[in-house]
Design a protein around this motif. Structure first.
Motif, PDB file in Angstrom:
ATOM      1  N   GLN A 100      13.122 -92.056   9.326  1.00 20.76           N
ATOM      2  CA  GLN A 100      13.190 -92.144   7.865  1.00 20.76           C
ATOM      3  C   GLN A 100      12.017 -91.409   7.231  1.00 20.76           C
ATOM      4  OE1 GLN A 100      14.870 -96.364   6.536  1.00 20.76           O
ATOM      5  NE2 GLN A 100      13.257 -96.590   8.063  1.00 20.76           N
ATOM      6  N   TYR A 101      10.926 -91.249   7.978  1.00 23.07           N
ATOM      7  CA  TYR A 101       9.674 -90.709   7.438  1.00 23.07           C
ATOM      8  C   TYR A 101       9.204 -89.446   8.154  1.00 23.07           C
ATOM      9  CZ  TYR A 101       9.815 -95.646   6.187  1.00 23.07           C
ATOM     10  OH  TYR A 101      10.216 -96.886   5.738  1.00 23.07           O
ATOM     11  N   VAL A 102       9.782 -89.140   9.314  1.00 23.42           N
ATOM     12  CA  VAL A 102       9.317 -88.028  10.141  1.00 23.42           C
ATOM     13  C   VAL A 102      10.471 -87.058  10.363  1.00 23.42           C
ATOM     14  CG1 VAL A 102       8.417 -87.393  12.414  1.00 23.42           C
ATOM     15  CG2 VAL A 102       7.580 -89.455  11.283  1.00 23.42           C
ATOM     16  N   ALA A 103      10.177 -85.769  10.379  1.00 28.12           N
ATOM     17  CA  ALA A 103      11.195 -84.744  10.588  1.00 28.12           C
ATOM     18  C   ALA A 103      11.854 -84.896  11.953  1.00 28.12           C
ATOM     19  CB  ALA A 103      10.573 -83.357  10.455  1.00 28.12           C
ATOM     20  N   SER A 104      13.128 -84.529  12.026  1.00 29.61           N
ATOM     21  CA  SER A 104      13.869 -84.659  13.286  1.00 29.61           C
ATOM     22  C   SER A 104      13.283 -83.769  14.376  1.00 29.61           C
ATOM     23  CB  SER A 104      15.342 -84.306  13.059  1.00 29.61           C
ATOM     24  OG  SER A 104      15.490 -82.948  12.687  1.00 29.61           O
ATOM     25  N   GLY A 105      12.802 -82.574  13.995  1.00 29.36           N
ATOM     26  CA  GLY A 105      12.194 -81.691  14.988  1.00 29.36           C
ATOM     27  C   GLY A 105      10.956 -82.297  15.601  1.00 29.36           C
ATOM     28  N   LEU A 106      10.123 -82.935  14.771  1.00 32.05           N
ATOM     29  CA  LEU A 106       8.921 -83.579  15.282  1.00 32.05           C
ATOM     30  C   LEU A 106       9.288 -84.753  16.189  1.00 32.05           C
ATOM     31  CD1 LEU A 106       5.860 -83.661  15.290  1.00 32.05           C
ATOM     32  CD2 LEU A 106       5.941 -85.096  13.242  1.00 32.05           C
ATOM     33  N   VAL A 274      16.976 -75.056  10.912  1.00 30.75           N
ATOM     34  CA  VAL A 274      18.169 -74.354  10.460  1.00 30.75           C
ATOM     35  C   VAL A 274      19.079 -75.246   9.622  1.00 30.75           C
ATOM     36  CG1 VAL A 274      20.278 -73.190  11.231  1.00 30.75           C
ATOM     37  CG2 VAL A 274      18.107 -72.737  12.388  1.00 30.75           C
ATOM     38  N   VAL A 275      19.315 -76.479  10.082  1.00 32.32           N
ATOM     39  CA  VAL A 275      20.292 -77.361   9.419  1.00 32.32           C
ATOM     40  C   VAL A 275      19.667 -78.156   8.279  1.00 32.32           C
ATOM     41  CG1 VAL A 275      21.937 -79.246   9.756  1.00 32.32           C
ATOM     42  CG2 VAL A 275      21.619 -77.520  11.554  1.00 32.32           C
ATOM     43  N   LEU A 276      18.479 -78.702   8.512  1.00 35.91           N
ATOM     44  CA  LEU A 276      17.871 -79.594   7.526  1.00 35.91           C
ATOM     45  C   LEU A 276      16.783 -78.928   6.687  1.00 35.91           C
ATOM     46  CD1 LEU A 276      17.570 -82.825   9.717  1.00 35.91           C
ATOM     47  CD2 LEU A 276      19.387 -82.208   8.116  1.00 35.91           C
ATOM     48  N   GLY A 277      16.465 -77.683   7.009  1.00 31.03           N
ATOM     49  CA  GLY A 277      15.436 -76.993   6.249  1.00 31.03           C
ATOM     50  C   GLY A 277      14.039 -77.549   6.442  1.00 31.03           C
ATOM     51  N   GLU A 278      13.781 -78.132   7.626  1.00 27.63           N
ATOM     52  CA  GLU A 278      12.455 -78.688   7.897  1.00 27.63           C
ATOM     53  C   GLU A 278      11.445 -77.569   8.111  1.00 27.63           C
ATOM     54  OE1 GLU A 278      14.171 -82.709  10.133  1.00 27.63           O
ATOM     55  OE2 GLU A 278      13.141 -81.161  11.272  1.00 27.63           O
ATOM     56  N   ARG A 279      10.186 -77.868   7.819  1.00 26.46           N
ATOM     57  CA  ARG A 279       9.118 -76.889   7.999  1.00 26.46           C
ATOM     58  C   ARG A 279       8.148 -77.362   9.075  1.00 26.46           C
ATOM     59  NH1 ARG A 279       6.251 -75.585   2.509  1.00 26.46           N
ATOM     60  NH2 ARG A 279       6.123 -77.871   2.509  1.00 26.46           N
ATOM     61  N   LEU A 280       7.648 -76.405   9.824  1.00 25.89           N
ATOM     62  CA  LEU A 280       6.663 -76.701  10.853  1.00 25.89           C
ATOM     63  C   LEU A 280       5.266 -76.382  10.341  1.00 25.89           C
ATOM     64  CD1 LEU A 280       8.100 -75.375  14.245  1.00 25.89           C
ATOM     65  CD2 LEU A 280       7.670 -77.738  13.617  1.00 25.89           C
ATOM     66  N   VAL A 281       4.338 -77.301  10.561  1.00 22.46           N
ATOM     67  CA  VAL A 281       2.927 -77.044  10.310  1.00 22.46           C
ATOM     68  C   VAL A 281       2.337 -76.511  11.614  1.00 22.46           C
ATOM     69  CG1 VAL A 281       0.757 -78.042   9.500  1.00 22.46           C
ATOM     70  CG2 VAL A 281       2.938 -78.945   8.674  1.00 22.46           C
ATOM     71  N   TRP A 282       1.333 -75.653  11.542  1.00 21.09           N
ATOM     72  CA  TRP A 282       0.826 -74.939  12.725  1.00 21.09           C
ATOM     73  C   TRP A 282       0.478 -75.867  13.879  1.00 21.09           C
ATOM     74  CZ3 TRP A 282      -3.784 -75.983  15.012  1.00 21.09           C
ATOM     75  CH2 TRP A 282      -4.736 -76.709  14.260  1.00 21.09           C
ATOM     76  N   ASN A 283      -0.068 -77.065  13.560  1.00 21.31           N
ATOM     77  CA  ASN A 283      -0.538 -77.936  14.645  1.00 21.31           C
ATOM     78  C   ASN A 283       0.620 -78.563  15.429  1.00 21.31           C
ATOM     79  OD1 ASN A 283      -0.295 -79.389  12.034  1.00 21.31           O
ATOM     80  ND2 ASN A 283      -0.647 -81.191  13.296  1.00 21.31           N
ATOM     81  N   GLU A 284       1.823 -78.597  14.850  1.00 15.91           N
ATOM     82  CA  GLU A 284       2.952 -79.220  15.544  1.00 15.91           C
ATOM     83  C   GLU A 284       3.433 -78.377  16.733  1.00 15.91           C
ATOM     84  OE1 GLU A 284       4.535 -81.595  11.567  1.00 15.91           O
ATOM     85  OE2 GLU A 284       5.800 -80.065  12.505  1.00 15.91           O
ATOM     86  N   PRO A 285       3.710 -77.065  16.567  1.00 12.69           N
ATOM     87  CA  PRO A 285       4.084 -76.285  17.757  1.00 12.69           C
ATOM     88  C   PRO A 285       2.946 -76.135  18.759  1.00 12.69           C
ATOM     89  CG  PRO A 285       3.885 -74.859  15.832  1.00 12.69           C
ATOM     90  CD  PRO A 285       3.837 -76.265  15.338  1.00 12.69           C
TER      91      PRO A 285
END
Length: 311
Positions: A100-106, A274-285
């Motif tokens: 609910q609070y965190v991106a699906s990719g994360l 691609v689907v949800l338009g989530e953004r990555l911050v540099w420290n995540e990858p």
């Protein structure tokens, strides 16, 4: 003349095994997208319950179709109950709540910490194996990766997304405990992997259904997207993908099959963008790369092979 015919048969089979490997990685990587979509119309508890129920129905149907047998009644069902709660009920609820609070990719990146958690709990809690230097180094690098993902230099406050991230780590700790517990208590039962999984997921479904009056009575807003996401999450992610993975394990062995761990976060991150338009911050990858490196070391995949003496 029989050799070419045998090769012709083996190649399509190898291709089908590779396809199942890819499909399992794709479905498991997409599971976090399915959770995010299902949460648009269901509460976290409802998503977890639907996932377990549909997964149990799918696997039990497969048990019937394949004429497999569930474990005989006895002490093994007590161990299966532990696995049903710790491997399914608690992690399903934690991941659904956290997303609910965190991106699906994360979320898919945090799921990749499962081998790290498994190694820690297997060695320090249940003591079913010992850690060597490479594994300790891998665990340390994996923990560093988690710290980089959390980004403590940004300030730590439980009111932000820190608590949901800790919840996802709690879920992977449950996975780690459960995998180690299975190795210790359920490895020599003689029951097939399909029947055993169907049993503990069915237990999880019963537990979540029993908890529904307490945690799952929020209003429901069903749409085609929500329904399809729940079906994919339950029947595919908790059902068929498991069977595909078991086929890969039998054909390729557990070590090679476990490399699916490295596919799921990549798929999860890409689908989130691609689907949800989530953004990555540099420290995540960067943190994700450290986690994967830690997993590789903890699983002994980066060790040098001894050279064979010259003939």
């Amino acid at each position: 003349m029989s050799a070419p015919a045998a090769t012709a048969v083996e190649r399509p089979r190898e291709g089908w095994i590779a396809a199942q490997f890819g499909l399992a990685g794709l479905i498991w990587g997409a599971s976090f997208l399915f959770i995010a979509l299902a949460l648009t119309g269901l509460s976290p508890a409802q998503v977890a319950t639907a996932r377990a129920v549909l997964g149990a129905v799918t696997l039990l149907l497969l048990v019937v179709v394949t004429r497999d047998r569930l474990p005989a009644w006895g002490p093994v069902w007590g161990h299966l109950a532990v696995i049903g709660v710790m491997f399914c009920v608690v992690p399903y609820l934690l991941f659904s709540w956290a997303q609910q609070y965190v991106a699906s990719g994360l979320a898919s990146v945090y799921n990749a910490t499962t081998p790290i958690m498994t190694a820690l709990i297997a060695a320090l809690v249940l003591r079913v194996e010992r850690l060597d230097r490479a594994q300790v180094l891998g665990i340390g690098i994996g923990i560093l990766g988690v710290i980089v993902i959390i980004g403590p230099w940004q300030g730590l406050a439980l009111g932000g997304d820190l608590l949901p991230q800790l919840a996802m780590l709690g879920a992977t700790a449950c996975y780690g405990f459960s995998l180690s517990y299975m190795r210790r208590h359920l490895a020599a039962t003689g029951v097939s992997a399909l029947a055993m999984t169907a049993a503990y997921i069915a237990i999880a479904a019963v537990v979540l259904l029993a908890l529904t009056p307490l945690i799952g009575l929020e209003p429901v807003s069903l749409s085609p997207v929500v329904v399809l996401a729940v079906i994919a999450l339950g029947s595919l992610g908790t059902g068929l993908a498991y069977v595909w993975n078991q086929n890969v394990v039998r054909a390729w062995g557990a070590t090679r099959a476990s490399t699916v761990t490295y596919i799921t976060p990549v798929i999860g991150v890409l689908l989130g963008i691609v689907v949800l338009g989530e953004r990555l911050v540099w420290n995540e990858p960067v943190g994700a790369a450290l986690v994967i490196l830690g997993v590789l070391l903890a699983q002994g995949r980066l060790r040098r092979r001894p050279r064979l003496p010259a003939a």
